[in-house]
Design an enzyme around this catalytic site. Structure first.
Site, PDB file in Angstrom:
ATOM      1  N   ARG A  93       0.846  -1.186   0.000  1.00  0.00           N
ATOM      2  CA  ARG A  93       0.000   0.000   0.000  1.00  0.00           C
ATOM      3  C   ARG A  93       0.880   1.234   0.000  1.00  0.00           C
ATOM      4  NH1 ARG A  93      -4.670   0.889   4.369  1.00  0.00           N
ATOM      5  NH2 ARG A  93      -2.906   1.302   5.693  1.00  0.00           N
ATOM      6  N   THR A 131      -1.168   7.531  -0.608  1.00  0.00           N
ATOM      7  CA  THR A 131      -2.478   7.426  -1.273  1.00  0.00           C
ATOM      8  C   THR A 131      -3.302   6.242  -0.767  1.00  0.00           C
ATOM      9  OG1 THR A 131      -1.637   5.932  -2.975  1.00  0.00           O
ATOM     10  CG2 THR A 131      -1.399   8.297  -3.403  1.00  0.00           C
ATOM     11  N   ASP A 159       0.559  -2.012  12.282  1.00  0.00           N
ATOM     12  CA  ASP A 159       0.994  -2.508  10.968  1.00  0.00           C
ATOM     13  C   ASP A 159       1.357  -3.988  11.088  1.00  0.00           C
ATOM     14  OD1 ASP A 159       2.726  -3.253   8.756  1.00  0.00           O
ATOM     15  OD2 ASP A 159       2.703  -1.123   8.238  1.00  0.00           O
ATOM     16  N   ASP A 216       4.869  -5.143   9.644  1.00  0.00           N
ATOM     17  CA  ASP A 216       6.000  -4.702  10.476  1.00  0.00           C
ATOM     18  C   ASP A 216       6.060  -5.474  11.786  1.00  0.00           C
ATOM     19  OD1 ASP A 216       6.965  -2.907   8.654  1.00  0.00           O
ATOM     20  OD2 ASP A 216       5.934  -1.175   9.525  1.00  0.00           O
TER      21      ASP A 216
HETATM   22  C1  PRP Z   1      -1.151  -4.189   4.817  1.00  0.00           C
HETATM   23  C2  PRP Z   1      -1.947  -5.451   5.104  1.00  0.00           C
HETATM   24  C3  PRP Z   1      -2.822  -5.551   3.899  1.00  0.00           C
HETATM   25  C4  PRP Z   1      -3.099  -4.118   3.569  1.00  0.00           C
HETATM   26  C5  PRP Z   1      -4.481  -3.784   4.025  1.00  0.00           C
HETATM   27  O1  PRP Z   1      -0.132  -4.465   3.931  1.00  0.00           O
HETATM   28  O2  PRP Z   1      -1.147  -6.582   5.300  1.00  0.00           O
HETATM   29  O3  PRP Z   1      -2.216  -6.199   2.791  1.00  0.00           O
HETATM   30  O4  PRP Z   1      -2.140  -3.330   4.283  1.00  0.00           O
HETATM   31  O5  PRP Z   1      -4.826  -2.496   3.685  1.00  0.00           O
HETATM   32  P1  PRP Z   1      -5.935  -2.137   2.615  1.00  0.00           P
HETATM   33  O6  PRP Z   1      -7.136  -2.992   2.930  1.00  0.00           O
HETATM   34  O7  PRP Z   1      -6.185  -0.676   2.874  1.00  0.00           O
HETATM   35  O8  PRP Z   1      -5.396  -2.384   1.247  1.00  0.00           O
HETATM   36  P2  PRP Z   1       1.013  -3.402   3.501  1.00  0.00           P
HETATM   37  O9  PRP Z   1       0.601  -2.712   2.240  1.00  0.00           O
HETATM   38  O10 PRP Z   1       1.355  -2.550   4.676  1.00  0.00           O
HETATM   39  O11 PRP Z   1       2.212  -4.343   3.072  1.00  0.00           O
HETATM   40  P3  PRP Z   1       3.071  -5.397   3.941  1.00  0.00           P
HETATM   41  O12 PRP Z   1       2.153  -6.576   4.209  1.00  0.00           O
HETATM   42  O13 PRP Z   1       4.173  -5.721   3.005  1.00  0.00           O
HETATM   43  O14 PRP Z   1       3.525  -4.727   5.208  1.00  0.00           O
HETATM   44  N1  URA Z   2      -2.580  -2.505   7.231  1.00  0.00           N
HETATM   45  C1  URA Z   2      -2.134  -2.841   8.463  1.00  0.00           C
HETATM   46  O1  URA Z   2      -1.150  -3.596   8.586  1.00  0.00           O
HETATM   47  N2  URA Z   2      -2.764  -2.338   9.527  1.00  0.00           N
HETATM   48  C2  URA Z   2      -3.838  -1.527   9.426  1.00  0.00           C
HETATM   49  O2  URA Z   2      -4.394  -1.109  10.465  1.00  0.00           O
HETATM   50  C3  URA Z   2      -4.287  -1.181   8.137  1.00  0.00           C
HETATM   51  C4  URA Z   2      -3.643  -1.693   7.061  1.00  0.00           C
END
Ligand code: PRP
Ligand code: URA
Length: 209
Positions: free
Chosen positions: A104, A108, A200, A203
């Site tokens: 994400r 944005t 997150d 993370d």
């Molecule tokens: C996080 C989570 C989802 C997404 C959810 O991933 O694991 O994939 O955000 O958010 P959304 O419903 O608004 O799309 P992130 O993009 O932070 O990537 P990561 O898993 O690599 O940390």
């Molecule tokens: N992705 C995450 O990992 N946590 C949130 O709360 C939203 C999106």
């Protein structure tokens, strides 16, 4: 409209509380996400079809039940979805595993696809798309778009924490997809985080912040 189910089993709720706490470290977070995924898989598999087969016990021939439905593929959305794969594999060890890589954009909140690798026969499998968080729904929608383009049609989405905004968006974009979550939280804040949420997920699983 597909099914929307909050799996509110006491063990699941207890374990979810553990990982919501900000003091929960990477080791425990990872272990408990694994356990949550396994417990959720138990509930999600409740409606799997069975058929009768004849077997021989040490005592006599008997007709007994065995799983009959489509074979399963687990599809984690990278990165955080990876944390849910092993728990599900403990219950469905023959499942294949496909991967969809999305991140994400922090400004944005738009998802960007960077990797897709799927088993060849996804069109004939029951897909379990897994990601701990369903926030705006953008990542889940894009991942499922990508799977449908490759022929998938039988999809369940499994997350640990969801926001009402994400559930609504996913149901509108993919009304055929069943959604399972351990919790439906209150709302998304201005940074796109689920409230109260758990922060997150990627993370916290991988210790990157
Ligand atoms: C996080 C989570 C989802 C997404 C959810 O991933 O694991 O994939 O955000 O958010 P959304 O419903 O608004 O799309 P992130 O993009 O932070 O990537 P990561 O898993 O690599 O940390
Ligand atoms: N992705 C995450 O990992 N946590 C949130 O709360 C939203 C999106």
């Amino acid at each position: 409209m597909g099914k929307f189910q909050v799996i509110d089993h006491p063990l699941i709720q207890h374990k979810l509380t553990i990982i919501r706490e900000k003091e929960c470290g990477t080791k425990v977070f990872r272990e408990v996400v694994d356990e949550l995924a396994m417990l959720m898989a138990y509930e999600i598999s409740r409606d799997m079809p069975t058929e009768n087969i004849e077997i021989e016990t040490p005592i006599q021939l008997t007709t007994q039940k065995t799983l009959a439905g489509k074979k399963v593929a687990i599809v984690p959305i990278l990165r955080a979805g990876l944390g849910m794969v092993d728990g599900i594999l403990q219950l469905i060890p023959a499942a294949k595993v496909g991967h969809v890589g999305l991140y994400r954009d922090e400004e944005t909140l738009e998802p960007h696809e960077y990797f897709v690798k799927m088993p060849e026969d996804i069109d004939s499998r029951q897909l379990l798309v897994v990601d701990p968080m369903l926030a705006t729904g953008g990542s889940a929608i894009m991942a499922i778009d990508s799977l449908k383009k490759r022929g998938a049609s039988n999809i369940k989405f499994v997350c640990i924490v969801s926001a009402p905004e994400g559930v609504k968006a996913l149901q509108e974009a993919h009304p055929d997809v069943d959604i399972y979550t351990a919790a439906l939280d209150d709302y998304l804040n201005e940074d796109g985080y689920i409230v109260p949420g758990l922060g997150d997920a990627g993370d916290r699983l991988f210790g990157t912040k």
